[in-house]
Scaffold this motif. Structure first.
Motif, PDB file in Angstrom:
ATOM      1  N   ASP A  61     -13.440  -3.101  -2.472  1.00 37.02           N
ATOM      2  CA  ASP A  61     -14.085  -1.869  -2.511  1.00 37.02           C
ATOM      3  C   ASP A  61     -13.812  -0.991  -1.129  1.00 37.02           C
ATOM      4  O   ASP A  61     -13.658  -1.598   0.014  1.00 37.02           O
ATOM      5  N   LYS A 101      -7.510   4.616   1.536  1.00 41.14           N
ATOM      6  CA  LYS A 101      -7.949   4.301   0.028  1.00 41.14           C
ATOM      7  C   LYS A 101      -6.756   3.381  -0.243  1.00 41.14           C
ATOM      8  O   LYS A 101      -7.002   2.271  -1.009  1.00 41.14           O
ATOM      9  N   ALA A 146       0.872  -1.231  -0.021  1.00 38.18           N
ATOM     10  CA  ALA A 146       0.108   0.217   0.133  1.00 38.18           C
ATOM     11  C   ALA A 146       0.729   1.407  -0.034  1.00 38.18           C
ATOM     12  O   ALA A 146       0.306   2.367  -0.372  1.00 38.18           O
ATOM     13  N   GLU A 192      -7.257  -4.917  -2.910  1.00 39.27           N
ATOM     14  CA  GLU A 192      -8.064  -5.198  -4.247  1.00 39.27           C
ATOM     15  C   GLU A 192      -9.607  -5.288  -3.624  1.00 39.27           C
ATOM     16  O   GLU A 192     -10.581  -6.097  -4.193  1.00 39.27           O
ATOM     17  N   GLU A 211      -7.159  -0.208  -2.027  1.00 35.87           N
ATOM     18  CA  GLU A 211      -6.597  -0.589  -3.284  1.00 35.87           C
ATOM     19  C   GLU A 211      -5.484  -1.794  -3.219  1.00 35.87           C
ATOM     20  O   GLU A 211      -5.496  -2.633  -3.947  1.00 35.87           O
TER      21      GLU A 211
END
Length: 68
Positions: free
Chosen positions: A60, A51, A29, A58, A55
């Motif tokens: 939401d 966020k 990250a 992977e 990410e």
């Protein structure tokens, strides 16, 4: 100012299911592993950090975090 908090257990469960240690997820990250620990403990983290975690996993954002 709004806070970003991890949903109870979701972050930890997903992190473990995907085989990440705190350090490995932090590295992927691009953040400190201490931020991962802080999030899992239910402490407020920056939206940008949340966020990056979502990410890297992977998933939401809304699956593991909530804005309060």
């Amino acid at each position: 100012m709004k806070k970003v908090l991890a949903k109870p257990n979701n972050l930890q469960v997903i992190r473990i299911k995907k085989g990440f240690t705190y350090r490995a997820l932090g590295k992927k990250a691009g953040i400190s592993y201490l931020s991962i620990i802080r999030a899992e403990e239910g402490k407020n983290i920056f939206p940008k950090t949340a966020k990056a975690i979502a990410e890297a996993l992977e998933v939401d954002f809304d699956e593991i975090f909530k804005i309060v």
